[in-house]
Design a protein around this motif. Structure first.
Motif, mmCIF file in Angstrom:
data_model
loop_
_atom_site.group_PDB
_atom_site.id
_atom_site.type_symbol
_atom_site.label_atom_id
_atom_site.label_comp_id
_atom_site.label_asym_id
_atom_site.label_seq_id
_atom_site.Cartn_x
_atom_site.Cartn_y
_atom_site.Cartn_z
ATOM 1 N N TYR A 53 54.105 35.496 46.642
ATOM 2 C CA TYR A 53 52.747 35.510 46.116
ATOM 3 C C TYR A 53 52.817 35.490 44.593
ATOM 4 C CZ TYR A 53 53.985 40.448 45.837
ATOM 5 O OH TYR A 53 54.651 41.622 45.593
ATOM 6 N N GLY A 54 51.734 35.118 43.981
ATOM 7 C CA GLY A 54 51.724 35.043 42.528
ATOM 8 C C GLY A 54 50.323 34.852 41.996
ATOM 9 N N ARG A 55 50.213 34.841 40.681
ATOM 10 C CA ARG A 55 48.943 34.638 39.991
ATOM 11 C C ARG A 55 49.231 33.996 38.640
ATOM 12 N NH1 ARG A 55 46.454 39.969 38.544
ATOM 13 N NH2 ARG A 55 47.825 39.737 36.782
ATOM 14 N N ALA A 56 48.428 33.036 38.303
ATOM 15 C CA ALA A 56 48.531 32.382 36.990
ATOM 16 C C ALA A 56 49.962 31.897 36.708
ATOM 17 C CB ALA A 56 48.037 33.306 35.883
ATOM 18 N N ASP A 57 50.544 31.200 37.680
ATOM 19 C CA ASP A 57 51.880 30.620 37.556
ATOM 20 C C ASP A 57 53.007 31.647 37.481
ATOM 21 O OD1 ASP A 57 50.872 28.035 37.634
ATOM 22 O OD2 ASP A 57 50.640 27.950 35.465
ATOM 23 N N GLU A 58 52.726 32.907 37.801
ATOM 24 C CA GLU A 58 53.763 33.939 37.765
ATOM 25 C C GLU A 58 54.016 34.434 39.190
ATOM 26 O OE1 GLU A 58 54.528 38.459 36.029
ATOM 27 O OE2 GLU A 58 52.796 37.336 35.349
ATOM 28 N N PHE A 60 55.372 37.150 41.764
ATOM 29 C CA PHE A 60 55.501 38.605 41.713
ATOM 30 C C PHE A 60 56.660 39.117 42.553
ATOM 31 C CE2 PHE A 60 50.806 38.499 40.855
ATOM 32 C CZ PHE A 60 50.914 38.911 39.543
#
Length: 70
Positions: A53-58, A60
């Motif tokens: 999973y991730g957010r804004a190309d990062e 986690f």
């Protein structure tokens, strides 16, 4: 049948915490829909593996201090 699908990072919750979430979510549905909903309520807690999973190309990865201690 009320159904809740909760996604959390893998190893973030202990067994006791998962049990508490199931109990609280079930009670929430009962509060809204009546006691008749209790035996038909399904709560699914899905653990998402690190890197899944991730957010804004990062991507986690859960830090060690945040992992559940069983």
């Amino acid at each position: 049948m009320p159904f809740a699908n909760i996604k959390v990072p893998q190893a973030a919750l202990s067994k006791a915490q998962k049990e508490e979430i199931v109990h609280r979510v079930t009670n929430m549905f009962v509060d809204y829909l009546s006691e008749a909903a209790r035996p038909h309520t399904m709560v699914l807690i899905e653990e998402v593996p690190d890197g899944g999973y991730g957010r804004a190309d990062e991507i986690f990865v859960i830090p060690e201090p945040y992992r559940a201690k069983e």
